[in-house]
Design a protein around this motif. Structure first.
Motif, PDB file in Angstrom:
ATOM      1  N   GLN A 171       0.849  -1.192   0.000  1.00  0.00           N
ATOM      2  CA  GLN A 171       0.000   0.000   0.000  1.00  0.00           C
ATOM      3  C   GLN A 171       0.882   1.237   0.000  1.00  0.00           C
ATOM      4  O   GLN A 171       1.719   1.408   0.883  1.00  0.00           O
ATOM      5  CB  GLN A 171      -0.928   0.026   1.218  1.00  0.00           C
ATOM      6  N   SER A 172       0.695   2.084  -0.999  1.00  0.00           N
ATOM      7  CA  SER A 172       1.490   3.307  -1.110  1.00  0.00           C
ATOM      8  C   SER A 172       0.729   4.504  -0.564  1.00  0.00           C
ATOM      9  O   SER A 172      -0.463   4.671  -0.833  1.00  0.00           O
ATOM     10  CB  SER A 172       1.854   3.576  -2.567  1.00  0.00           C
ATOM     11  N   ARG A 173       1.439   5.319   0.192  1.00  0.00           N
ATOM     12  CA  ARG A 173       0.876   6.591   0.637  1.00  0.00           C
ATOM     13  C   ARG A 173       1.621   7.758  -0.009  1.00  0.00           C
ATOM     14  O   ARG A 173       1.496   8.904   0.422  1.00  0.00           O
ATOM     15  CB  ARG A 173       0.895   6.666   2.154  1.00  0.00           C
ATOM     16  N   GLY A 174       2.398   7.439  -1.039  1.00  0.00           N
ATOM     17  CA  GLY A 174       3.114   8.458  -1.781  1.00  0.00           C
ATOM     18  C   GLY A 174       2.245   9.597  -2.281  1.00  0.00           C
ATOM     19  O   GLY A 174       2.670  10.764  -2.233  1.00  0.00           O
ATOM     20  N   PRO A 175       1.005   9.329  -2.761  1.00  0.00           N
ATOM     21  CA  PRO A 175       0.173  10.425  -3.269  1.00  0.00           C
ATOM     22  C   PRO A 175      -0.133  11.516  -2.242  1.00  0.00           C
ATOM     23  O   PRO A 175      -0.448  12.647  -2.618  1.00  0.00           O
ATOM     24  CB  PRO A 175      -1.123   9.701  -3.691  1.00  0.00           C
ATOM     25  N   TYR A 176      -0.021  11.185  -0.947  1.00  0.00           N
ATOM     26  CA  TYR A 176      -0.351  12.164   0.087  1.00  0.00           C
ATOM     27  C   TYR A 176       0.837  13.044   0.467  1.00  0.00           C
ATOM     28  O   TYR A 176       0.669  13.991   1.238  1.00  0.00           O
ATOM     29  CB  TYR A 176      -0.890  11.453   1.329  1.00  0.00           C
ATOM     30  N   LEU A 177       2.007  12.745  -0.071  1.00  0.00           N
ATOM     31  CA  LEU A 177       3.180  13.537   0.270  1.00  0.00           C
ATOM     32  C   LEU A 177       3.098  14.942  -0.306  1.00  0.00           C
ATOM     33  O   LEU A 177       3.829  15.839   0.120  1.00  0.00           O
ATOM     34  CB  LEU A 177       4.451  12.835  -0.215  1.00  0.00           C
ATOM     35  N   GLY A 178       2.233  15.149  -1.278  1.00  0.00           N
ATOM     36  CA  GLY A 178       2.048  16.475  -1.840  1.00  0.00           C
ATOM     37  C   GLY A 178       1.070  17.333  -1.065  1.00  0.00           C
ATOM     38  O   GLY A 178       0.881  18.514  -1.393  1.00  0.00           O
ATOM     39  N   GLU A 179       0.431  16.763  -0.044  1.00  0.00           N
ATOM     40  CA  GLU A 179      -0.499  17.515   0.790  1.00  0.00           C
ATOM     41  C   GLU A 179       0.222  17.911   2.079  1.00  0.00           C
ATOM     42  O   GLU A 179       0.566  17.045   2.882  1.00  0.00           O
ATOM     43  CB  GLU A 179      -1.729  16.669   1.107  1.00  0.00           C
ATOM     44  N   PRO A 180       0.473  19.196   2.292  1.00  0.00           N
ATOM     45  CA  PRO A 180       1.338  19.620   3.407  1.00  0.00           C
ATOM     46  C   PRO A 180       0.940  19.088   4.773  1.00  0.00           C
ATOM     47  O   PRO A 180       1.794  18.640   5.537  1.00  0.00           O
ATOM     48  CB  PRO A 180       1.241  21.154   3.353  1.00  0.00           C
ATOM     49  N   LEU A 181      -0.358  19.109   5.083  1.00  0.00           N
ATOM     50  CA  LEU A 181      -0.780  18.677   6.416  1.00  0.00           C
ATOM     51  C   LEU A 181      -0.680  17.166   6.569  1.00  0.00           C
ATOM     52  O   LEU A 181      -0.122  16.663   7.553  1.00  0.00           O
ATOM     53  CB  LEU A 181      -2.212  19.144   6.680  1.00  0.00           C
ATOM     54  N   ALA A 182      -1.205  16.429   5.612  1.00  0.00           N
ATOM     55  CA  ALA A 182      -1.124  14.967   5.675  1.00  0.00           C
ATOM     56  C   ALA A 182       0.322  14.505   5.671  1.00  0.00           C
ATOM     57  O   ALA A 182       0.707  13.600   6.413  1.00  0.00           O
ATOM     58  CB  ALA A 182      -1.888  14.349   4.504  1.00  0.00           C
ATOM     59  N   SER A 183       1.153  15.131   4.829  1.00  0.00           N
ATOM     60  CA  SER A 183       2.565  14.759   4.744  1.00  0.00           C
ATOM     61  C   SER A 183       3.271  14.967   6.079  1.00  0.00           C
ATOM     62  O   SER A 183       4.048  14.120   6.536  1.00  0.00           O
ATOM     63  CB  SER A 183       3.242  15.575   3.648  1.00  0.00           C
ATOM     64  N   ALA A 184       2.997  16.110   6.735  1.00  0.00           N
ATOM     65  CA  ALA A 184       3.620  16.386   8.032  1.00  0.00           C
ATOM     66  C   ALA A 184       3.177  15.365   9.082  1.00  0.00           C
ATOM     67  O   ALA A 184       3.979  14.937   9.921  1.00  0.00           O
ATOM     68  CB  ALA A 184       3.267  17.804   8.497  1.00  0.00           C
ATOM     69  N   ALA A 185       1.915  14.967   9.027  1.00  0.00           N
ATOM     70  CA  ALA A 185       1.416  13.978   9.991  1.00  0.00           C
ATOM     71  C   ALA A 185       2.046  12.613   9.761  1.00  0.00           C
ATOM     72  O   ALA A 185       2.464  11.932  10.715  1.00  0.00           O
ATOM     73  CB  ALA A 185      -0.114  13.890   9.890  1.00  0.00           C
TER      74      ALA A 185
END
Length: 244
Positions: free
Chosen positions: A76-90
């Motif tokens: 399962q990849s969560r790479g797509p969320y790395l472009g979202e500042p808040l989700a990425s920081a979490a």
């Protein structure tokens, strides 16, 4: 451990040598596992070895004292969320925290389940409020699992369970409104959701994160590892901007 095949949550990736990396990942039954991944910096492996991704991991070691070699297949990849500042920081914070403070190869099935649910919430909740409560509770669970749990059920001064609104920074125990009145400037807030299923407002959520952050820093980051807490500061600052 001669060999092990298991699902694992990537928690940290540290460069080792010219092409490899030491990867720490949280497994359901074996806890935090470290392994050396050859070619970790290759174009093929970089998208797989992203903290918060779930992989199928194979560990092999010749002796108990040897760092295991590790291979990983993406589940399962969560790479797509790395472009979202808040989700990425979490995602950055919760994985870095887990890698930094858990001892290796000790089973924490409850933490694995809680981290899995938290990562799913960060990536799937319609708003940050949907996962910020889970974040505070995960940090509270980490403290408890590692022997630094807070005592939030009764007042440490009176033994009563009513009107608990403070936490003693010294003992990590609850203090009632009446007992804490004289010392309230020195006490931490106790938002109700930390020991109940309440759905809090943002002020309470930020108070909860203030509490867990205080005790995480005291017990685990009072030394040179403050760089890990820097990731938390980034996250909390972004949450405050959402609230403002």
């Amino acid at each position: 451990m001669a060999s092990l095949r298991t699902s694992a949550i990537i928690c940290s990736v540290r460069q080792h040598g010219e092409h490899g990396a030491v990867v720490r990942a949280l497994t359901p039954q074996n806890g935090l596992m470290a392994g050396y991944v050859r070619g970790a910096r290759s174009r093929t492996m970089r998208p797989i070895l992203i903290p918060s991704n779930i992989v199928q991991a194979d560990y092999r070691a010749r002796t108990e004292d040897q760092l295991a070699s590790m291979t990983a297949e993406l589940q399962q990849s969560r790479g797509p969320y790395l472009g979202e500042p808040l989700a990425s920081a979490a995602l950055d914070w919760v994985t870095a925290l887990t890698a930094a403070i858990l001892p290796e190869e000790q089973s924490y099935p409850q933490l694995h389940s809680a981290l899995t649910a938290l990562l799913d919430a960060i990536c799937g909740a319609p708003s940050a409020k949907g996962w910020a409560v889970a974040l505070a509770r995960y940090e509270l669970l980490l403290l408890s699992e590692l022997g630094f749990g807070l005592s939030l059920d009764i007042c440490t001064a009176t033994g009563n369970a009513e009107d608990l609104i403070y936490i003693s920074p010294k003992s990590g125990a609850a203090v009632s409104r009446e007992a804490g009145q004289i010392y309230k400037e020195k006490l931490l807030p106790l938002p109700a959701f930390l020991n109940s299923p309440d759905q809090p407002q943002w002020d309470d959520i930020l108070d909860g994160l203030k509490v867990t952050g205080f005790f995480l820093r005291r017990h685990f980051f009072a030394d040179h590892r403050n760089d890990v807490m820097a990731a938390r500061s980034v996250l909390v600052d972004r949450l405050k901007r959402v609230v403002a």
